[in-house]
Design an enzyme around this catalytic site. Structure first.
Site, PDB file in Angstrom:
ATOM      1  NE  ARG A 298       4.792 -10.553  -1.483  1.00 11.90           N
ATOM      2  CZ  ARG A 298       4.084 -11.253  -2.540  1.00 11.90           C
ATOM      3  NH1 ARG A 298       3.997 -10.857  -3.571  1.00 11.90           N
ATOM      4  NH2 ARG A 298       3.646 -12.289  -2.045  1.00 11.90           N
ATOM      5  CB  THR A 299       9.175  -6.303   2.356  1.00 12.33           C
ATOM      6  OG1 THR A 299       7.834  -5.944   2.015  1.00 12.33           O
ATOM      7  CG2 THR A 299       9.803  -4.922   2.628  1.00 12.33           C
TER       8      THR A 299
ATOM      9  CE  LYS B 253      18.888 -15.591  24.891  1.00 13.25           C
ATOM     10  NZ  LYS B 253      19.975 -15.433  24.334  1.00 13.25           N
TER      11      LYS B 253
ATOM     12  NE  ARG C  21       6.998  -5.252   6.981  1.00 16.77           N
ATOM     13  CZ  ARG C  21       6.294  -5.863   6.409  1.00 16.77           C
ATOM     14  NH1 ARG C  21       5.249  -6.579   6.739  1.00 16.77           N
ATOM     15  NH2 ARG C  21       6.199  -5.383   5.160  1.00 16.77           N
TER      16      ARG C  21
ATOM     17  CG  HIS D 290       5.246  -0.668   3.793  1.00 15.61           C
ATOM     18  ND1 HIS D 290       6.528  -1.078   3.575  1.00 15.61           N
ATOM     19  CD2 HIS D 290       4.896  -2.097   3.137  1.00 15.61           C
ATOM     20  CE1 HIS D 290       7.087  -2.034   3.150  1.00 15.61           C
ATOM     21  NE2 HIS D 290       5.876  -2.848   2.895  1.00 15.61           N
TER      22      HIS D 290
END
Lengths: 310, 151
Positions: free
Chosen positions: A58-59, A87, A108, A136
């Site tokens: 949703r974010t 990697k 995020r 956040h």
């Protein structure tokens, strides 16, 4: 924070009351555009990168929607497995690379402090969309916007934060942000999940009236805002203990019986059992508006960062 | 009565006014573990005019650099540093705790980005000097055991 153009959005602590109010007012103007009722192309030609090192549908979607509603475009990271991360590329290198593909970066990341680190390796603005158990800030801004918009202001509100206050990062950031306003706070949580001491100390040091309790039904009649969060099963070694606690902090018609008519109930979603479905049909339920508000609030931030005040 | 327990040194550094009990931590910060080529004298619990008791460390044939001084400031904020050359005090410093401790502490939060393989030095903001309280600039956590996390 001052001027917004080109600035990073890393922590709600970087936002003064004035900054928060600028975002809230800008977000209000964005609502009809976010609903698709008005068209707007102010971010045409701009590209936003969304780097999600852990899933948060949703974010991510609300950032993408916000950017596209304003005429901008989004480039997204593919699945982590397919990228250079497996990697062994450092975040610093990833950011330097992404910088050349876009005008701003949404990040995020599962580790605390990742957004601040990212911001040091790029000239582009970085927006923190959650770093581990840390910050956040856009969630906090949309929570504040919902309270402000639903009540016509934040000052004077009697607000209870309910549920897992110990581990829930949204309630920590929200508490710090609310300290910039003239509010009364109540922390409602089971003994082991009460708000960390330093957060409560901060509230008291700001002169904000604060009550701490385990008794939810007792405080409900006095409240203007009830903000409830999920209590995670993983926090309890004993499933029976979890069931007991989860049952105690469940909002249903019975709990809301003595509530003020104007009480609003908020939840960052997804919910599990914290709010009974019967509450959805009451005028108290505002958590779906809250979820929608993620779009206009992120539109406002993007618009301010790109220098196009609405 | 002679009360001189340790003789003056010819060249090196004398760290005086260390809080009593902290001398071994000062040695650890300086990386002095046992494998040394010059004399190191450690005086613990000696009388001090200023604060009753103190520790002293004398390291011969070594002059401390600014980063080492910052590390000592974290555990012995009132320490004085005398650089000795040919038996004379050539330089006299007091240690000073900076407002930002850069690259001298490790964050205790295992999930802090500074504990990954990223090309950054740790940064701690000094919130209070007495008592010492420092906070990681990246993950915002306060570091509880400062002496135990000196790099």
């Amino acid at each position: 924070m001052g001027g917004f153009t080109g600035r990073d959005v890393l922590s709600i602590a970087d936002f003064s009351r004035k900054d928060i109010e600028v975002v809230l007012k800008a977000a209000k103007k964005m609502v009809p555009i976010a609903r698709g009722e008005k068209a707007n192309r102010t971010l045409e030609g701009r590209i936003l990168s969304t780097l999600f090192f852990e899933p948060s549908t949703r974010t991510r979607l609300s950032f993408e929607s916000a950017m596209k509603r304003l005429g901008g475009d989004v480039v997204a990271f593919g699945p982590i497995e397919a990228s250079s991360i497996v990697k062994g590329e450092t975040l610093a290198d990833t950011i330097r690379m992404v910088e050349s593909y876009s005008d701003a970066i949404v990040l995020r990341h599962p580790q605390e402090g990742a957004a601040r680190l990212a911001a040091e390796f790029t000239e582009r603005p970085v927006i923190n969309a959650g770093d581990g158990a840390g910050q956040h800030p856009t969630q906090t801004l949309l929570d504040l916007f919902t309270i402000w918009d639903q009540r016509g202001g934040i000052d004077g509100a009697k607000i209870a934060l309910v549920g897992d206050l110990r581990y829930g990062r949204t309630v920590h950031s929200l508490t710090y942000a609310l300290c910039s306003f003239d509010v009364e706070l109540t922390f409602v949580a089971p003994a082991g999940l009460q708000m960390p001491k330093e957060v409560a100390e901060h509230v008291r040091a700001q002169g904000i009236p604060l009550a701490v309790t385990e008794d939810l039904p007792k405080v409900v009649p006095n409240l203007d805002v009830l903000y409830i969060t999920r209590i995670q099963k993983e926090r309890f070694p004993d499933p029976q203990e979890y069931a007991k606690v989860a049952g105690t902090y469940r909002i249903d018609a019975e709990v809301l019986r003595g509530a003020k008519k104007s009480l609003i109930v908020l939840h960052p979603l997804p919910r599990v059992d914290e709010i009974a479905p019967e509450v959805d049909a009451t005028p108290h339920a505002r958590y779906f508006e809250q979820a929608f508000n993620g779009v206009p609030v992120r539109m406002a931030l993007l618009s301010l960062i790109f220098g196009g005040a609405p | 009565m002679r009360d001189l327990k340790v003789t003056p040194i010819k060249n090196g550094t004398v760290i005086d006014h260390i809080p009593t009990g902290m001398a071994l931590k000062v040695l650890r910060v300086l990386g002095i573990t046992g494998d040394v080529n010059s004399t190191v004298s450690v005086l613990m619990h000696v009388p001090s005019k200023q604060r009753g008791w103190k520790d002293i460390v004398k390291v011969e044939d070594r002059e401390l650099n600014p980063k080492e001084l910052s590390k000592i400031a974290l555990i012995a904020p009132d320490a004085t540093i005398n650089i000795i050359r040919n038996y004379n005090v050539a330089e006299k410093h007091t240690v000073a705790l900076p407002d930002r401790a850069v690259g001298i502490l490790r964050c205790a939060n295992p999930n802090c980005i500074t504990n990954s393989r990223e090309p950054v030095e740790s940064v701690f903001l000094v919130r209070s000097k007495e008592p010492l309280r420092v906070r990681c600039q990246y993950c915002d956590r306060e570091l509880e055991d400062v002496a135990g996390h000196i790099l």
